[in-house]
Design an enzyme around this catalytic site. Sequence first.
Site, PDB file in Angstrom:
ATOM      1  N   SER A   1       0.707  11.451   3.612  1.00  0.00           N
ATOM      2  CA  SER A   1      -0.518  11.400   4.399  1.00  0.00           C
ATOM      3  C   SER A   1      -0.813  12.681   5.174  1.00  0.00           C
ATOM      4  O   SER A   1      -1.969  12.980   5.446  1.00  0.00           O
ATOM      5  CB  SER A   1      -0.480  10.214   5.357  1.00  0.00           C
ATOM      6  OG  SER A   1       0.687  10.233   6.139  1.00  0.00           O
TER       7      SER A   1
ATOM      8  N   HIS B   1      -3.258   6.571   0.474  1.00  0.00           N
ATOM      9  CA  HIS B   1      -4.153   7.713   0.250  1.00  0.00           C
ATOM     10  C   HIS B   1      -4.430   8.001  -1.216  1.00  0.00           C
ATOM     11  O   HIS B   1      -5.145   8.939  -1.544  1.00  0.00           O
ATOM     12  CB  HIS B   1      -3.590   8.963   0.929  1.00  0.00           C
ATOM     13  CG  HIS B   1      -3.426   8.794   2.399  1.00  0.00           C
ATOM     14  ND1 HIS B   1      -4.454   8.980   3.286  1.00  0.00           N
ATOM     15  CD2 HIS B   1      -2.360   8.401   3.139  1.00  0.00           C
ATOM     16  CE1 HIS B   1      -4.024   8.733   4.517  1.00  0.00           C
ATOM     17  NE2 HIS B   1      -2.758   8.376   4.444  1.00  0.00           N
TER      18      HIS B   1
ATOM     19  N   LYS C   1      -9.162   3.151   4.154  1.00  0.00           N
ATOM     20  CA  LYS C   1      -9.318   4.558   3.764  1.00  0.00           C
ATOM     21  C   LYS C   1     -10.359   4.657   2.660  1.00  0.00           C
ATOM     22  O   LYS C   1     -11.534   4.480   2.940  1.00  0.00           O
ATOM     23  CB  LYS C   1      -7.945   5.122   3.439  1.00  0.00           C
ATOM     24  CG  LYS C   1      -7.188   5.259   4.759  1.00  0.00           C
ATOM     25  CD  LYS C   1      -5.738   5.486   4.704  1.00  0.00           C
ATOM     26  CE  LYS C   1      -5.223   5.555   6.144  1.00  0.00           C
ATOM     27  NZ  LYS C   1      -3.832   5.156   6.280  1.00  0.00           N
TER      28      LYS C   1
HETATM   29  C1  LIG Z   1      -2.997   4.648   7.337  1.00  0.00           C
HETATM   30  C2  LIG Z   1      -1.686   4.338   6.717  1.00  0.00           C
HETATM   31  C3  LIG Z   1      -1.055   3.130   6.950  1.00  0.00           C
HETATM   32  C4  LIG Z   1      -1.567   2.151   7.953  1.00  0.00           C
HETATM   33  O1  LIG Z   1      -2.635   1.439   7.472  1.00  0.00           O
HETATM   34  P1  LIG Z   1      -3.617   0.729   8.531  1.00  0.00           P
HETATM   35  O2  LIG Z   1      -4.367  -0.249   7.719  1.00  0.00           O
HETATM   36  O3  LIG Z   1      -4.447   1.813   9.101  1.00  0.00           O
HETATM   37  O4  LIG Z   1      -2.723   0.084   9.539  1.00  0.00           O
HETATM   38  C5  LIG Z   1       0.089   2.851   6.258  1.00  0.00           C
HETATM   39  N1  LIG Z   1       0.624   3.743   5.399  1.00  0.00           N
HETATM   40  C6  LIG Z   1       0.068   4.948   5.185  1.00  0.00           C
HETATM   41  C7  LIG Z   1       0.715   5.893   4.233  1.00  0.00           C
HETATM   42  C8  LIG Z   1      -1.101   5.283   5.842  1.00  0.00           C
HETATM   43  O5  LIG Z   1      -1.639   6.473   5.669  1.00  0.00           O
END
Ligand SMILES: *Cc1c(COP(=O)(O)O)cnc(C)c1O
Length: 386
Positions: free
Chosen positions: A179, A207, A239
Amino acid sequence: MVSGFDGLANELEQIRLKGLYRSRRVVSSPQGVNVEIDRKQLVNFSSNDYLGLANDPEVVKSFKKACDNYGVGSGSAHLICGHSRSHHALEEELAEFTGRERALSFSTGYMANMGVISALLGRGDQVLEDRLNHASLLDGGLLSGARFKRYIHNDLDNLNNKIQPIDGRTLMVTDGVFSMDGDLALLPELSALAAEKNAWLMVDDAHGLGVLGDTGGGVLQHYGLRQQDVPVLVGTLGKAFGTFGAFVAGSDLLIETLIQKARAYIFTTALPAAVAEATRTSLKLVIADNWRRDKLNQLVKRFRAGAGQLGLSMMPSDSAIQPLLIGDSLQAVKISEKLLDKGFLISAIRPPTVAKGEARLRITFSASHQERHVDQLLDALDSIAI
Ligand SMILES: *Cc1c(COP(=O)(O)O)cnc(C)c1O
């Protein structure tokens, strides 16, 4: 009497002095390429809305219509009376999308990761995690009570050395697309090692889903890996999908186990059904709209070519995440503020999100950006001494 809070002010001051203080900006527009913050219009290069779906008219329409049909609140947890037809349909569609037997929706990705790892592992087991894994994966590993080891980023030899022969279970856990770095996990190699060691492999593709693969199937589609190769897949919906929530996909056995044992699933209120309906629409767009992925890739290529000409120290990434390594935290904040003055929102990522001395600007791209946005950003970066 010593108040328990006496130390806090000092602690905050220390955080501030190191350039690690975090504060929120209040956004007064919808998410998108153009956002309004403090009455200022900014071009947004910080969002994870990679496909530009967070404010897509069709997605918004589904959400509103579902509110008319189902109201707002889901009323309770999934296992009480909160599991609606919308959640159920979304789960079936996500299972099909990922080519897996079943999917289970979670309220957030953070909770999915905490829930899965601690449902699968306990004392007597071991969990091995890439050092750059998302905080929720690390926290899930720690919470599980299993023997917890981190290996050097994408270093299979280091991982191999850390796996102990034990009677209990072995789980290897990795981000699909990292990330804060934007590079990919070496999944074919990891899955071969998991098979050799009789370990389970878990991938968090927050991602990659929507962005990688011919139909947005993510890093597993990119590599052509199946459920047998990677038995536990976590995806997030906040995302590329542009909505909110998360899911775990895998075998029937895995999903039934999670329903029985994942505390972050059992003891929390279900997502609003309208969010699930909005996500069903965004899933359709994710699959159908190849142009979004194509455009995103073109923008990233254009940016990297331009950044190369400027001699910027971009990290090796082909994904929508293009970090510009700065090093010093205070310096990263300063550059981020200069960019803000010029009308660009790009956040400075600092420890503990990244390692000490590796502060960076995390520049992210969206299918909603135009080429001119990329060119304007390159001009702005050129005009700032970096
Ligand atoms: C954003 C993210 C999360 C968390 O997800 P949310 O739904 O925002 O709690 C978990 N793992 C990764 C790799 C992320 O980038």
